[in-house]
Write an enzyme that holds these catalytic residues in place. Structure first.
Site, mmCIF file in Angstrom:
data_model
loop_
_atom_site.group_PDB
_atom_site.id
_atom_site.type_symbol
_atom_site.label_atom_id
_atom_site.label_comp_id
_atom_site.label_asym_id
_atom_site.label_seq_id
_atom_site.Cartn_x
_atom_site.Cartn_y
_atom_site.Cartn_z
ATOM 1 N N ASP A 31 -0.552 35.590 -27.140
ATOM 2 C CA ASP A 31 -1.241 34.247 -26.704
ATOM 3 C C ASP A 31 -0.913 33.185 -27.436
ATOM 4 O O ASP A 31 -0.898 33.306 -28.778
ATOM 5 C CB ASP A 31 -2.766 34.532 -26.325
ATOM 6 C CG ASP A 31 -3.383 33.586 -25.583
ATOM 7 O OD1 ASP A 31 -3.196 32.348 -25.558
ATOM 8 O OD2 ASP A 31 -3.898 34.233 -24.488
ATOM 9 N N ASN A 35 -5.059 27.802 -23.801
ATOM 10 C CA ASN A 35 -6.035 27.348 -23.016
ATOM 11 C C ASN A 35 -7.329 28.828 -23.408
ATOM 12 O O ASN A 35 -7.911 29.240 -22.609
ATOM 13 C CB ASN A 35 -5.971 27.686 -21.589
ATOM 14 C CG ASN A 35 -6.813 27.207 -20.575
ATOM 15 O OD1 ASN A 35 -7.633 26.444 -20.940
ATOM 16 N ND2 ASN A 35 -7.198 27.815 -19.488
ATOM 17 N N PHE A 80 -0.607 38.091 -18.206
ATOM 18 C CA PHE A 80 -1.747 37.233 -17.851
ATOM 19 C C PHE A 80 -1.052 35.703 -18.083
ATOM 20 O O PHE A 80 -1.871 34.770 -17.537
ATOM 21 C CB PHE A 80 -3.023 37.306 -18.499
ATOM 22 C CG PHE A 80 -3.802 38.623 -18.115
ATOM 23 C CD1 PHE A 80 -4.533 38.797 -16.841
ATOM 24 C CD2 PHE A 80 -3.833 39.714 -18.776
ATOM 25 C CE1 PHE A 80 -5.277 39.866 -16.532
ATOM 26 C CE2 PHE A 80 -4.642 40.632 -18.572
ATOM 27 C CZ PHE A 80 -5.176 40.709 -17.482
ATOM 28 N N ALA A 81 -0.463 35.925 -18.969
ATOM 29 C CA ALA A 81 -0.204 34.313 -19.681
ATOM 30 C C ALA A 81 0.373 33.492 -18.569
ATOM 31 O O ALA A 81 1.382 33.704 -17.843
ATOM 32 C CB ALA A 81 0.795 34.437 -20.761
ATOM 33 N N SER A 124 -2.184 35.944 -7.152
ATOM 34 C CA SER A 124 -3.207 35.327 -6.618
ATOM 35 C C SER A 124 -3.074 35.486 -5.153
ATOM 36 O O SER A 124 -2.094 35.377 -4.457
ATOM 37 C CB SER A 124 -3.139 34.009 -7.179
ATOM 38 O OG SER A 124 -4.082 33.158 -6.283
ATOM 39 N N TYR A 149 1.432 25.871 -8.484
ATOM 40 C CA TYR A 149 1.058 26.857 -8.855
ATOM 41 C C TYR A 149 1.130 28.262 -8.151
ATOM 42 O O TYR A 149 1.608 29.399 -8.581
ATOM 43 C CB TYR A 149 -0.488 26.840 -9.126
ATOM 44 C CG TYR A 149 -1.000 28.116 -9.470
ATOM 45 C CD1 TYR A 149 -1.123 28.696 -10.784
ATOM 46 C CD2 TYR A 149 -1.999 28.523 -8.521
ATOM 47 C CE1 TYR A 149 -1.798 29.893 -11.118
ATOM 48 C CE2 TYR A 149 -2.573 29.988 -8.917
ATOM 49 C CZ TYR A 149 -2.583 30.388 -10.099
ATOM 50 O OH TYR A 149 -3.382 31.683 -10.456
ATOM 51 N N LYS A 153 3.673 31.833 -8.334
ATOM 52 C CA LYS A 153 3.094 33.263 -8.122
ATOM 53 C C LYS A 153 4.138 33.929 -7.102
ATOM 54 O O LYS A 153 4.458 35.102 -7.372
ATOM 55 C CB LYS A 153 1.724 33.038 -7.980
ATOM 56 C CG LYS A 153 0.793 32.853 -8.703
ATOM 57 C CD LYS A 153 0.835 33.756 -10.052
ATOM 58 C CE LYS A 153 -0.227 33.159 -11.203
ATOM 59 N NZ LYS A 153 0.106 33.579 -12.308
ATOM 60 N N ASP A 293 -8.355 18.049 -1.600
ATOM 61 C CA ASP A 293 -6.952 18.522 -1.049
ATOM 62 C C ASP A 293 -6.487 19.731 -0.994
ATOM 63 O O ASP A 293 -6.758 19.990 -2.229
ATOM 64 C CB ASP A 293 -5.729 17.502 -1.861
ATOM 65 C CG ASP A 293 -5.960 16.115 -0.878
ATOM 66 O OD1 ASP A 293 -6.492 15.995 0.006
ATOM 67 O OD2 ASP A 293 -5.021 15.100 -1.372
ATOM 68 N N GLY A 294 -5.822 20.166 -0.180
ATOM 69 C CA GLY A 294 -5.179 21.618 -0.302
ATOM 70 C C GLY A 294 -6.246 22.836 -0.096
ATOM 71 O O GLY A 294 -5.941 23.922 -0.076
#
Ligand code: NAD
Ligand code: UFG
Length: 337
Positions: A31, A35, A80-81, A124, A149, A153, A293-294
């Site tokens: 990691d 974050n 996961f990173a 996701s 994003y 994915k 938005d979105g």
């Protein structure tokens, strides 16, 4: 034999590392702490009574990956990173594609060089895009994503599928998470977002603890029973357990497969606020704000495939999600700081 967990100091990663250690697996965490903090892993190790090897480094750093693969007998990677803020990705698309897509390719290349072919990927529900019918089923065509994003994915899922087709050694499972919430029941590890939270539950929890004044509910005029957005919330410990089941299932799949990890049930924003107030005994002041938005009105998972093939299903409902979120937040008002 050990499992490499990239992003293992983060929210979902730390809960998964704990579950792996608890069942006796050896774990290496990579990691870059962009974050997360080292503290999450110290707490995981205390809870498990067992250590993980921690490498502070980046998935884009080939030398670092080579060193890890040369020093440990790694059989599989749980990946996961990555960067995960939908709004930020629209402002920083290159950073998102670099981290989430290029980073994954570098990782896969270095795995191949080291002869490691088993891979679990954090995907996701966002890959279903804006027009898929609900509930989302794995057979629904994916695409039509609405943010860099989400597209990152989608691209990685495609890369995994192509690689699995080209090399019969490679096996990958993409886990399409719905909305992860909650915390480990000890209250020692949980979600600790940087700055103002983007997501609903951490925002509600920070209002309840007094760090934020009131929740803005993004729209109450959606075509849903009470007008607020509906999502499929999943307890992070259930989600972590899904990774262990997926890991054990890798040898049974034919190359590449995607699974939804969700509860199969939707709750509205107002239902979430009420459930949180009930669990915490605190009032959560809110105001109705413009739509974000979105955002989509409503989506939830068809979770049957994971049930049938992975023998996985959620066991923690909305009460546990709220209780554990509040337990974490009230024990750690400033997160890990
Ligand atoms: P998180 O930010 O808590 O965890 C990600 C971790 O990866 C962090 O610890 C961060 O420091 C690390 N990281 C980021 N870029 C890195 C890099 N280049 N090299 C090494 N480490 C790096 O996020 P999370 O909520 O635990 O999410 C984990 C994964 O699940 C992410 O890939 C995310 O996109 C995906 N996901 C999350 C959600 C959600 O709502 N939390 C939903 C669907 C999918
Ligand atoms: N919401 C509010 N106020 C807030 C935050 C959220 O009303 O301050 C509402 C949203 O409008 C939505 C619901 O709460 O109706 C859930 O919003 P989140 O931001 O918590 O979650 P999203 O469904 O927007 O997105 C999350 C992750 C994405 C992932 C997606 C599907 O952030 O990474 O779930 O898995 F892609």
């Amino acid at each position: 034999m050990a499992i490499l967990v990239t992003g293992g100091a983060g929210y979902i990663g730390s809960h998964t590392v704990l579950a792996l250690l608890e069942r006796g697996d050896d774990v290496i965490v990579l990691d870059n702490l962009s974050n997360a903090s080292r503290e999450s892993l110290s707490r995981v190790e205390k809870l498990a009574g067992k250590s993980a090897v921690f490498c502070e480094g980046d998935i884009l750093d080939r030398a670092c990956l080579r060193d890890i693969f040369a020093s440990h007998n790694i059989t599989a990677v749980i990946h996961f990173a990555g960067l995960k803020a939908v709004g930020e990705s629209t402002r920083k698309p290159l950073e998102y594609y670099e981290n989430n897509v290029s980073g994954t390719v570098v990782l896969l290349e270095e795995m191949r060089s080291a002869g490691i072919y088993q891979f679990i990927f954090s995907s996701s529900a966002t890959v279903y895009g804006a027009n898929a019918p609900v509930p989302y089923v794995e057979t629904t065509p994916i695409g039509g994503t609405t943010s860099p994003y989400g597209t990152s994915k989608l691209m990685v899922e495609q890369i995994l599928q192509d690689y699995a087709k080209a090399d019969c050694n490679f096996r990958a499972i993409a886990l399409r998470y719905f909305n992860p919430v909650g915390a480990h029941e000890s209250g020692e590890i949980g979600e600790d977002p940087n700055g103002i939270p983007n997501n609903l539950l951490p925002y509600i929890a920070q209002v309840a603890i007094g760090r934020l004044e009131k929740l803005g509910i993004f729209g109450d005029d959606y075509d849903t029973p009470d007008g607020t957005g509906v999502r499929d919330y999943i307890h992070v410990v259930d989600l972590a357990e899904g990774h262990l089941k997926a890991l054990d299932h890798l040898t049974a799949i034919d190359g590449y497969k995607a699974f939804n990890l969700g509860a199969g049930k939707g709750y509205s924003v107002l239902e979430m606020v009420k459930a949180f107030e009930h669990a915490s005994g605190r009032k959560v002041p809110y105001q109705i704000s413009p739509r974000r938005d979105g955002d989509l009105a409503a989506f939830w998972a068809d979770a049957a495939l994971a049930d049938q093939e992975l023998n996985w299903r959620v066991t923690r409902g909305i009460d546990a999600m709220m209780r554990d979120t509040w337990n974490w937040q009230s024990k750690n008002p400033q997160g890990y700081k």
